[in-house]
Design an enzyme around this catalytic site. Structure first.
Site, PDB file in Angstrom:
ATOM      1  N   TYR A  12       0.769  -1.240   0.000  1.00 34.15           N
ATOM      2  CA  TYR A  12       0.000   0.000   0.000  1.00 34.15           C
ATOM      3  C   TYR A  12       0.805   1.299   0.000  1.00 34.15           C
ATOM      4  CZ  TYR A  12      -3.560  -3.439   1.349  1.00 34.15           C
ATOM      5  OH  TYR A  12      -4.374  -4.532   1.385  1.00 34.15           O
ATOM      6  N   HIS A 150     -31.203   9.920   4.150  1.00 31.36           N
ATOM      7  CA  HIS A 150     -31.489   8.557   4.628  1.00 31.36           C
ATOM      8  C   HIS A 150     -31.388   7.532   3.490  1.00 31.36           C
ATOM      9  CE1 HIS A 150     -33.144  10.858   8.004  1.00 31.36           C
ATOM     10  NE2 HIS A 150     -33.842  11.531   7.096  1.00 31.36           N
ATOM     11  N   SER A 280     -14.438 -10.177 -10.032  1.00 29.86           N
ATOM     12  CA  SER A 280     -14.810 -11.320  -9.203  1.00 29.86           C
ATOM     13  C   SER A 280     -14.242 -12.578  -9.837  1.00 29.86           C
ATOM     14  CB  SER A 280     -16.340 -11.429  -9.094  1.00 29.86           C
ATOM     15  OG  SER A 280     -16.713 -12.680  -8.545  1.00 29.86           O
ATOM     16  N   ARG A 294     -10.838  -0.613  -0.337  1.00 28.65           N
ATOM     17  CA  ARG A 294      -9.515  -0.629   0.297  1.00 28.65           C
ATOM     18  C   ARG A 294      -9.326   0.610   1.164  1.00 28.65           C
ATOM     19  NH1 ARG A 294      -4.537  -1.734  -3.576  1.00 28.65           N
ATOM     20  NH2 ARG A 294      -5.595  -3.761  -3.620  1.00 28.65           N
TER      21      ARG A 294
END
Length: 475
Positions: A12, A150, A280, A294
């Site tokens: 990172y 909301h 995926s 992340r």
């Protein structure tokens, strides 16, 4: 591969931040502090020779870490281990290394140097996020979008105005960062319990020389301010404050990514998705917001560290205890490394963010008829109608239209129902004109322009030398 590796280092953080908290930077700063101490003590009349100082300087980067580890195992004291390691390669100066100082002289002062330099590294990345968001806000200041309260459809705003909400948080963060840097104090030279007693004999009771040593050394390391009083260590509130500052930046980043992930689910705005990126392993069609996720993961970690530093600051005993040391070694560097990564990722997102105006407009038109009902009621009253009767007519039509959308999965036909209701007297052609989304965004465009001009652009202008950043991800 048989030992733990810190993901902040492997995956990172940037090389510049990793260097800031590296062994080389830390222990070279220790040696720079010892050299400066010796030089100033010599200037103040202590028996230290030019040859001793020259030998110290010649070996400032000659650090034998294996030998230091051996000494530390023997002494159980990291500072004395490095004093002896340094003395081995600078034997003529061995007797004057660390003269009059205590361990916190190198430990604490180096920590403060790393904190300052770490904040300057972060400031560059933070300024670039601010610049990227400001450009985004101006670009999309006029593009209407559904507002949400909301996470339910509310009055319209614009894509650019929403970006100013993310920017507002960062304005507060950079103001706090600048104030922290402006008021940051160096520990300087204080002695074992902060009384400078070790220098009483060295300088024959001359307190003015101690004050000069304290201030001169601090200036050499770029600090105009120095703690007037301390125990053995600088006030651990500094650590708590800086980690809280980093936690605030993490909060701002997390808020942005929460919004972006929701917008990506709506297919209105997406973070970058590279040509060969896989969303995926099972679902080939997926475009997961992995960058935002992340940031969220790292931000949660940073926010959790704020409690740790606060507990350390609040539980120090008298002039010094050592139950801060292991905590500081973990908390402060990792908080910096994580926020460094967060800002890198955020800049990467902004460099490739994608907006889908047609999708945004589709969502607007699904909800806009409901938002127009207040206008319709007012126009009917102006035409002589009874407000309560009209409200009931509109309510019935709204319920039926809502049923069309929710139960039958059809388009919102509220406007068609109203246009076909001959009991209503409003000008039907005028109603169609009103249903332009830009009529429902209030002052959002001008608010965006004013906010950028008055509060954001001055920050960008003041830091124009920091603009420009490579924001590629490691993984």
């Amino acid at each position: 591969m048989n030992s733990y590796k810190n993901p902040l280092e492997e995956r990172y953080s940037s090389e510049e931040m990793l260097f800031n908290f590296s062994h080389n930077n830390k222990f070279q700063n220790w040696r720079k502090l010892w050299i400066a101490l010796a030089e100033i003590e010599k200037d103040l009349g202590l028996e230290i020779t030019d040859e001793q100082i020259a030998e110290l300087k010649a070996n400032a980067e000659n650090i034998d870490y294996d030998k230091a580890a051996e000494y530390e195992k023997k002494f159980r004291h990291d500072v004395m281990a490095h004093v002896h390691t340094y003395g081995d390669v600078a034997p003529s100066a061995k007797g004057i290394i660390h003269l009059g100082a205590t361990s916190a002289f190198v430990g604490d002062n180096t920590d403060l140097i790393q904190i300052r330099d770490g904040l300057l590294i972060l400031k560059k990345k933070l300024v670039n996020v601010i610049k990227n968001l400001a450009d985004f806000a101006i670009q999309y200041k006029d593009l209407p979008t559904l507002g949400f309260t909301h996470f339910q459809p509310a009055q319209l705003t614009t894509v650019g105005k929403r970006a100013t909400l993310w920017l507002q948080s960062l304005v507060l963060d950079i103001e706090e960062l600048d104030f922290f840097l402006e008021t940051l104090r160096f520990r300087g030279v204080k002695g074992t319990t902060g009384t400078a007693a070790s220098f009483l004999e060295l300088f024959n009771g001359d307190y003015s020389k101690v004050k000069h040593l304290d201030k001169e050394l601090s200036k050499r390391f770029g600090f105009e301010k120095v703690f007037g009083v301390s125990g053995q260590t600088y006030d651990r509130k500094i650590d708590a404050k800086v980690v809280a500052l980093l936690g605030n930046i993490a909060q701002s980043a997390h808020k942005f990514t929460n919004d972006l992930r929701l917008l990506q689910n709506l297919k209105e705005i997406e973070e970058p998705f590279e040509k060969n990126q896989i969303g995926s392993s099972a679902m080939a069609y997926k475009r997961n917001p992995m960058r935002s996720e992340r940031i969220g993961a790292l931000a949660k970690y940073v926010m959790s560290l704020t409690t740790s530093s606060a507990m350390v600051a609040s539980t120090q005993w008298f002039e010094r205890t050592l139950d801060d040391s292991a905590n500081k070694r973990l908390t402060i560097p990792q908080a910096f490394l994580a926020v460094d990564a967060i800002l890198l990722i955020w800049n990467n997102i902004m460099n490739g963010i994608v907006v889908y105006p047609n999708r945004i407009n589709k969502h607007i038109m699904e909800e806009l008829p409901f938002m127009a009902t207040e206008y319709i009621i007012m126009e009917e009253v102006k035409a002589g109608g009874d407000r309560q009767e009209i409200h009931e007519v509109i309510r019935v039509h709204s319920m039926e239209a809502s049923k069309q959308v929710k139960v039958e999965g059809k388009e919102n036909d509220l406007i068609e129902r109203i246009l076909n209701d001959h009991s209503l007297k409003l000008d039907k052609s005028k109603l169609k004109e009103v249903l332009d989304p830009k009529n429902f965004i209030g002052f959002a465009p001008i608010q965006t322009e004013e906010f950028i001009a008055n509060e954001v652009q001055p920050i960008i202008d003041a830091n124009k030398d920091l603009i420009g950043l490579e924001a590629d991800l490691k993984v």
